[in-house]
Design a protein around this motif. Sequence first.
Motif, short mmCIF file in Angstrom:
data_model
loop_
_atom_site.label_atom_id
_atom_site.label_comp_id
_atom_site.label_asym_id
_atom_site.label_seq_id
_atom_site.Cartn_x
_atom_site.Cartn_y
_atom_site.Cartn_z
N LEU A 251 41.46 32.98 42.32
CA LEU A 251 42.27 31.77 42.22
C LEU A 251 41.97 30.79 43.36
O LEU A 251 41.92 29.58 43.15
N TRP B 100 50.41 39.32 41.07
CA TRP B 100 50.14 38.77 39.73
C TRP B 100 51.45 38.33 39.07
O TRP B 100 51.51 37.24 38.49
N THR C 40 42.46 41.05 37.47
CA THR C 40 43.54 41.91 37.95
C THR C 40 43.48 43.26 37.25
O THR C 40 43.63 44.32 37.89
N TYR D 277 41.14 40.84 44.06
CA TYR D 277 40.31 40.14 43.07
C TYR D 277 41.01 38.88 42.56
O TYR D 277 40.38 37.83 42.41
N LEU D 278 42.30 39.01 42.24
CA LEU D 278 43.05 37.88 41.70
C LEU D 278 43.14 36.75 42.72
O LEU D 278 42.87 35.58 42.40
N GLY E 107 42.03 35.18 35.56
CA GLY E 107 42.53 35.93 36.71
C GLY E 107 43.15 37.25 36.31
O GLY E 107 43.02 38.26 37.02
N THR E 108 43.82 37.27 35.15
CA THR E 108 44.42 38.50 34.66
C THR E 108 43.37 39.53 34.31
O THR E 108 43.55 40.74 34.53
#
Length: 380
Positions: free
Chosen positions: A254, A61, A117, A249-250, A113-114
Motif C-alpha cells: 500500500l 488488514w 495479505t 506485505y500489505l 493488497g488482500t
Amino acid sequence: MLDLRSLLFLLAVTTLPAAIISWIVVAVMRRFAEPLGLVDRPGERKVHTTPTPLGGGIGIWAGIIGTFLAGSITVWYLIDLPMVANLLPASVLEHVDGLRFRTRELWLVLGAGTVLTLLGLVDDWRGLPATLRLAIEFAVAIASVLVLGYGLTAFIPVPLVTSTLSVIWIVALINSFNMLDNMDGLSGGVAAIIAAMLAAVMLLSPDPDTQQPQFFVAALLLVVVGSLLGFLWHNRPPAKIFMGDAGSYLVGFLIGIATLAATYAGYKGSERPHGILAPLCVMAVPLYDMTTVLWIRIREGRSPFVADKSHFSHRLVDLGLTKVQAVLTIYLVTGTCGLAALLLGRVDSQAAIIVVGIVLCMLALVVILESTGWRRKNKD
C-alpha cells in the motif's frame, strides 16, 4: 491549503477508526492465533525468546478494509442525507464526486493488497518457498501497474522502462518492510512514520491539474497509519503479537502504491522536478536495511532469502544498544529522512541538493557507526 478543521476531520474519519478497528481485531487475534497455528517460535535467527502469536497483520488488514468500507458506504449512500451532509466541512463536500469516481480504483488496490495479505498469512501458517512468494508479489505488482496504471514517470519517456521500475519498486517495498520486521515495534513503527510523512507531503503538494491537496493518496496513507497504531499498541516491547508476513506485505504494497499514485513535482511545468526524490528520502531506512542485508548475505556466500541477524537493528544492538534503543534510533533516523522529504517539493534545486545531502549524511553516519561495530566484532 488545508485548513485546521478539514485536517482534524480527515484524521477523524481515517486514522481514528482504523486504529480502533485494528486494536480490537489484533486483541482478538492474540487470543485465537495459537489455536489457529499462527505462532512464531524462538530460533537461532530470531531475537524473541518465547513463542509469540502471529496474525497482527489480520488486524492491520481489518483496520484498513473496515475503515474504507464504512467510507465507501458513506460516500455512495449516506452523504446525500441532510443530517450527514450538515456534519461535513464544505471542503469535503466539494470533493464528493471525485471520491465516488475513485472508489472503484480504491477497491482494486485493496483487492490486490488482500491477495498479498493472504499470501503472507499462508506463509506465516505453513511457510512457502521464496520463489513462489516472489512470483506472486511480481504478479500482483505487474497487475497493479498495467491494470491500474500506476507507475513512476521520473521524466523518462519510455513506458517499458518506467513500468519495469515501478514493478521493481513495489516488490522492493514489500520485501523491505518484511525484512525490517525483526524487532518489537520496528517495522510497524517505521511504516507508520513513513506513511505519516508521505501523507503530509500529499497534503502540502497540490495536484498539478486541480491545485488541490492530494486527498485520495493522503487518506489511504492516513488509514494505514491508524491501522498500524492500533497494532503497535499490542506490538510495543515486549510484543504480545507480531504482524507477520501478512501485515508487512500489505503495508509495503500500500505504501508502494501510494508513492506511485502521488505527484511530487508540484505545479504544472515541473518547477520542482527534484520532488520525485521524496519517496526515496522517506524510504531511506528500509531500503538501506534491505540492501545491506542482501549484500552481507551474498558476500558471505549465504542465500539472500534465509533470515539471519545481519539487519540494521541487530547491528545497532551489536554496538551496545538495547533492543528498545535500537528501535528508537531507527525511528529517529526515519523521521529525520521524512522531514527532508517534506522539504523537497517546497524548495528550489540548490536547496534540494542540501536536503538530499542531509539524508546522505544521516546514512553515512549510520555506516560509520556500524563499521565500528563490525571492526569490534571481528577483533573479538
